[in-house]
Design a protein around this motif. Structure first.
Motif, short mmCIF file in Angstrom:
data_model
loop_
_atom_site.label_atom_id
_atom_site.label_comp_id
_atom_site.label_asym_id
_atom_site.label_seq_id
_atom_site.Cartn_x
_atom_site.Cartn_y
_atom_site.Cartn_z
N UNK A 29 0.88 -1.04 0.26
CA UNK A 29 -0.12 0.04 0.10
C UNK A 29 0.68 1.19 -0.07
N UNK A 30 2.04 1.34 0.21
CA UNK A 30 3.06 2.43 0.31
C UNK A 30 4.12 2.38 -0.21
N UNK A 31 4.70 2.64 -1.79
CA UNK A 31 5.72 2.14 -2.11
C UNK A 31 7.13 3.86 -2.48
N UNK A 32 8.20 3.49 -1.81
CA UNK A 32 9.08 4.32 -2.17
C UNK A 32 10.23 3.95 -3.11
N UNK A 33 10.95 5.12 -3.65
CA UNK A 33 11.74 5.23 -4.42
C UNK A 33 13.00 5.95 -3.71
N UNK A 34 14.10 5.67 -3.61
CA UNK A 34 15.20 7.12 -3.06
C UNK A 34 16.19 6.78 -3.71
N UNK A 35 16.94 8.01 -4.79
CA UNK A 35 18.22 7.98 -5.43
C UNK A 35 19.05 8.75 -4.72
N UNK A 36 19.84 7.52 -5.39
CA UNK A 36 21.65 8.17 -4.34
C UNK A 36 22.61 8.35 -5.37
N UNK A 37 23.25 9.50 -6.00
CA UNK A 37 24.22 9.32 -6.80
C UNK A 37 25.45 9.45 -5.95
N UNK A 38 26.31 7.96 -6.69
CA UNK A 38 27.58 7.85 -5.85
C UNK A 38 28.80 7.16 -6.29
N UNK A 57 23.10 1.14 -1.05
CA UNK A 57 21.88 0.35 -1.47
C UNK A 57 20.88 -0.15 0.09
N UNK A 58 21.98 -0.53 0.67
CA UNK A 58 21.01 -0.20 2.27
C UNK A 58 20.60 0.91 3.03
N UNK A 59 21.84 1.89 2.48
CA UNK A 59 21.40 3.65 3.17
C UNK A 59 20.24 4.00 2.53
N UNK A 60 20.47 3.46 1.25
CA UNK A 60 18.98 3.83 0.41
C UNK A 60 17.79 3.72 1.02
N UNK A 61 17.96 2.41 1.17
CA UNK A 61 16.67 1.41 1.71
C UNK A 61 16.38 1.99 3.36
N UNK A 62 17.42 2.41 4.28
CA UNK A 62 17.09 3.29 5.18
C UNK A 62 16.23 3.86 5.60
N UNK A 63 16.84 5.33 4.38
CA UNK A 63 15.61 6.79 3.88
C UNK A 63 14.61 6.20 3.36
N UNK A 64 14.66 4.89 2.43
CA UNK A 64 13.26 4.74 2.16
C UNK A 64 11.90 4.52 3.22
N UNK A 65 12.58 3.72 3.70
CA UNK A 65 11.79 3.75 5.21
C UNK A 65 11.29 4.71 5.68
N UNK A 66 12.08 5.45 6.05
CA UNK A 66 12.76 6.86 6.53
C UNK A 66 10.57 7.96 6.37
N UNK A 67 11.37 8.05 4.88
CA UNK A 67 10.35 8.66 3.34
C UNK A 67 8.41 8.27 3.90
N UNK A 68 8.70 6.12 3.65
CA UNK A 68 6.97 6.17 4.52
C UNK A 68 6.99 6.43 5.48
N UNK A 69 8.46 6.59 6.39
CA UNK A 69 7.45 7.04 8.35
C UNK A 69 7.30 8.90 8.14
N UNK A 70 7.86 9.21 8.37
CA UNK A 70 8.49 11.00 8.11
C UNK A 70 7.18 11.67 7.16
N UNK A 71 7.04 11.38 6.21
CA UNK A 71 6.55 11.47 4.85
C UNK A 71 6.64 13.11 3.85
N UNK A 72 7.47 13.67 3.97
CA UNK A 72 8.03 14.44 3.61
C UNK A 72 7.66 15.26 1.80
N UNK A 73 7.45 16.15 2.31
CA UNK A 73 6.72 16.71 1.18
C UNK A 73 7.88 17.87 -0.51
#
Length: 308
Positions: free
Chosen positions: A166-175, A183-199
């Motif tokens: 029901x909730x899907x997130x993508x996070x792009x890391x340029x490096x 990948x591990x960092x990106x997934x953690x940030x994606x989990x944060x996005x799902x929880x914190x809902x930034x605009x």
């Protein structure tokens, strides 16, 4: 008239996915010819799908598809949560996510694309699903993120099955850093996005009109306090800074550690990897977000059923 056997009805049902009585009628109308009956059912199915198109479809699934430096998000809606657990629907959503990845999230291109193994377009397959499953469905939206080097990580909250929920997130890391660590960092940030809902991603990406509206509201509230204008100005600037912390991803406190801001977490990761890491973007879909759902009056529904 050809005899319509139970075996023939079952064979048609297995081939078409239509209901038992519809299969029997299709065979009767077409002299027992299964191929002709399939075409007949599809024709009737199209008519049924058109009748269902006015129903509100706010359930369904959000799905992600990611491959290295690129990721896609799609949302496909149905009328009930029950359909989200239907294997045919799940397979369709998963395939459309892969197609979205290939078509850069272009909705028209996705719908016009060939649906794998069906000999028809994605749009026609969707119509066929409406007819066979029996609910209105709609392809709502799709988007992609990509980086030149690095990763696009994905996360699905409370996944119904891998890659969809029901909730899907993508996070792009340029490096140029280690892909597994990114990948591990990106997934953690994606989990944060799902929880914190930034605009927004950061200050620069915030729409100026959004800040001006917030400033106007804060100014009106501050003036009610009766404080001097110079004090009011300082109050407003402090609250605007706080507002940025609420709506900007890099300014939010990272939910994983509860201490550092997301921007600082990325900086620390860059030091550990020994190379630059840029949080290039994010995207999140919440199933049914913004769709006006019909509120059913259950008591009236029961009363109508009794009277009927």
């Amino acid at each position: 008239m050809a005899e319509i056997t139970a075996a023939a009805v079952k064979a048609l049902r297995d081939k078409s996915g239509a209901g038992m009585m519809d299969c029997k009628k299709a065979l009767t109308e077409n002299g027992g010819d299964i191929d002709a009956a399939v075409d007949w059912l599809r024709t009737k199915g199209l008519a049924k799908a058109a009748k269902k198109s006015g129903r509100v479809a706010a359930e369904g699934l959000v799905a992600v598809a990611a491959a290295g430096t690129k990721g896609a998000l799609v949302e496909i809606n149905a009328e009930t949560d029950f359909v989200a657990r239907n294997e045919t629907f799940q397979e369709f959503v998963g395939e459309v996510a892969k197609i979205a990845l290939d078509k850069d999230g272009d909705g028209d291109a996705i719908l016009a694309a060939d649906y794998p193994g069906a000999g028809r377009s994605v749009a026609d397959q969707l119509t066929d699903n409406i007819a066979t499953i029996g609910e209105n469905m709609s392809f709502r939206r799709a988007t992609t993120l990509s980086v030149n080097s690095g990763v696009v990580a994905s996360y699905v909250h409370s996944a119904l099955k891998p890659g969809m929920g029901k909730i899907g997130v993508l996070v792009a890391l340029e490096s140029d850093g280690d892909a597994a660590a990114l990948e591990g960092l990106g997934k953690q940030i994606a989990m944060h996005v799902a929880a914190a809902n930034p605009d927004f991603l950061d200050h620069d990406s915030v729409d100026g009109d959004v800040i001006e509206r917030e400033r106007a509201v804060l100014t009106a509230e501050a003036k009610e306090s009766g404080k001097p204008d110079n004090i009011i100005e300082k109050m407003i600037e402090g609250r605007i800074r706080k507002y940025y912390e609420e709506i900007c991803l890099v300014e939010q406190t990272f939910v994983i550690d509860g201490e550092n801001k997301v921007g600082k977490v990325v900086e620390n990761a860059a030091k550990e990897l020994g190379t630059d890491v840029k949080l290039a973007g994010f995207a999140m879909y919440k199933l049914g977000d913004g769709i006006e759902k019909k509120e059913d009056d259950f008591a009236a529904e029961v009363a109508a059923a009794v009277q009927g």
